[in-house]
Each structure stands twice: as C-alpha cells, then as structure tokens.
Design an enzyme around this catalytic site. Structure first.
Site, PDB file in Angstrom:
ATOM      1  N   CYS A  14       0.944  -1.496   0.504  1.00 20.96           N
ATOM      2  CA  CYS A  14      -0.209   0.002   0.225  1.00 20.96           C
ATOM      3  C   CYS A  14       0.535   1.144  -0.056  1.00 20.96           C
ATOM      4  CB  CYS A  14      -0.986  -0.361   0.898  1.00 20.96           C
ATOM      5  SG  CYS A  14      -0.036   0.149   2.490  1.00 20.96           S
ATOM      6  N   HIS A 104      -1.776   1.390   6.872  1.00 22.36           N
ATOM      7  CA  HIS A 104      -2.416   1.385   5.207  1.00 22.36           C
ATOM      8  C   HIS A 104      -2.252   3.128   4.897  1.00 22.36           C
ATOM      9  CE1 HIS A 104      -4.617   0.796   1.809  1.00 22.36           C
ATOM     10  NE2 HIS A 104      -5.518   1.907   1.786  1.00 22.36           N
ATOM     11  N   ASN A 119      -7.723   5.637  -3.130  1.00 18.38           N
ATOM     12  CA  ASN A 119      -7.775   4.460  -2.152  1.00 18.38           C
ATOM     13  C   ASN A 119      -7.284   3.072  -3.484  1.00 18.38           C
ATOM     14  OD1 ASN A 119      -7.520   2.380  -0.246  1.00 18.38           O
ATOM     15  ND2 ASN A 119      -8.809   3.439   0.520  1.00 18.38           N
TER      16      ASN A 119
END
Length: 247
Positions: A14, A104, A119
C-alpha cells in the site's frame, strides 16, 4: 477517467501504491522502498501497527514515505497540527493529501480542478466534490486516520493536463476490491442489507470483509449529501476491517 493512474491493492504494497498514485506513475517499486527503509522486515511492520502512530516504528515508516517524497522536492505537513490549522487554509486549495491508518496509506489528490480518492483498496478513482472534501477529511480524522498535506510541485502527468481543460462526471462510485466476489460467493453466507450483518460460515478475515461491504451499501438511496457522509464512514471503516488482511 482512463487518464488517471490508479494502482490497485496488491499484497502488502500500500505504501508503494500510495506514492505512485500521488505521483501518477510507476515511480516506486518494493525494492526502492525497501532500500529507503533499510530493509524493514515484516516483523517490524507488524510492530508499527501494534505500537500506533506514537511508536518509534511508526515514525520510522513515516520517515520512509517522507524520504521517498523528498526525491521529488515534496514534503509532508501534519494536517491537524496547530501550526497548519492556524493558517486556516481551505482544503480545496491544497494539491494532495496522504492518509494513514495503522499500516494502510492512501492518496487523495487534485487533478485539474477536481479531487479524487485514489485509495488502492477501491477498484478505481473516486470523484470527490469540493463540498465533500472537508467532510471526508474530518470523518477520516474522527475514525483515527492521520492526514498529511503534500507541499511542493508534483510531477507533470497526463491526467493533470487532460482534466485541466475538462471535467469528468462519475455515474457510479467505484466498489471495494473483492466486493463483486463477495456478493457472488457460493460459500453459503448471506450478506444482509440494513444492519450490515453477515451470516453463514466464513473465516474471520472474510467475515470482516463482508461486514465492510455491507456498510458500503447502506444509505445509497438517501439524498446526495447524506450519501456522501455515509460513504466517508464506509471508507474509514473499511480500513479497519481490511487492514488486518491487506496492509
């Protein structure tokens, strides 16, 4: 929105997705970030999540992000710091934000005159209205996210040029990755609308995912402003439900 670069979640990358989505290109690889991080191993990454944002491990990982951006002359400023808030800058006048919850990281960026949620846990970019941006950021903070303002000149990209002369509309919000699979799963579990409760025999990770998906479908029939608020809540909650599985 084909011109917008959007890396989707792959494994535990991520941070890479966050940076590449911010810069709008394949600028960083896992090898690059590992080198910057002096080969942080998985055990150290887990301690970051357990220790919280005040831990030494968290600060180390934040430094990795900061060092990676410094190559492009970019810096991070904590959005809710006293110094930044005293400037009383409207969020729509910024260029980009990086948001973090535990492990994240994801990017919110302006391209042309429009804002997009990039995202990596979504199937594509999500258009965010100027009115909704401040509400979205406030909701993320309430749910425990750290938010950083990106300062400096971002590299040029095709999306910036194209969206600088035209605006896009989004007829349908992007789904969470895996939402279609969860809806059509043949494992005998039932995804119930309303309370967002999942029944059936599923493992712990899948149950958390399905709960997040149930939340994502709540309130989609209400007026736009209320739907936006529910979407903000869903996006923040999906981080809590999915981070244990996909950092």
């Amino acid at each position: 929105m084909e011109s917008i670069f959007h890396e989707k979640q792959e494994g535990s990358l991520c941070a890479q997705h966050c940076l590449n989505n911010l810069l709008q290109g394949e600028y960083f690889t896992p090898v690059d970030l590992s080198s910057i991080a002096h080969q942080l191993d998985e055990e150290e990454r887990m301690r970051m999540a357990e220790g919280g944002m005040g831990s030494e491990e968290y600060r180390t990982f934040l430094q990795v992000i900061s060092n990676a951006l410094s190559v492009w002359g970019l810096e991070l400023i904590l959005f809710n710091s006293r110094e930044y808030q005293s400037l009383m800058i409207n969020p729509i006048n910024e260029k980009a934000f990086i948001c973090n919850y535990k492990e994240h990281w994801f990017t919110i960026r302006k391209l042309g005159q429009q804002w997009f949620n990039l995202n990596s846990l979504l199937t594509g970019p999500e258009l965010i209205s100027d009115t909704y941006l401040a509400l979205f950021l406030a909701q993320l903070q309430q749910e425990g996210y750290s938010i950083f303002v990106i300062r400096g000149n971002l590299p040029e990209c095709d999306a910036e040029q194209i969206l600088g002369i035209m605006k896009v509309q989004q007829q349908q919000r992007p789904k969470l990755i895996g939402e279609d699979e969860a809806q059509s799963s043949g494992q005998g579990s039932v995804l119930e609308a309303g309370p967002g409760v999942v029944e059936g025999v599923v493992d712990e990770d899948e149950e958390e995912l399905r709960k997040a998906l149930a939340l994502s479908r709540q309130g989609m029939e209400v007026e736009d402003e209320e739907a936006d608020l529910r979407r903000a809540i869903q996006l923040s909650m999906q981080g809590k439900a999915l981070l244990g599985k996909q950092p």
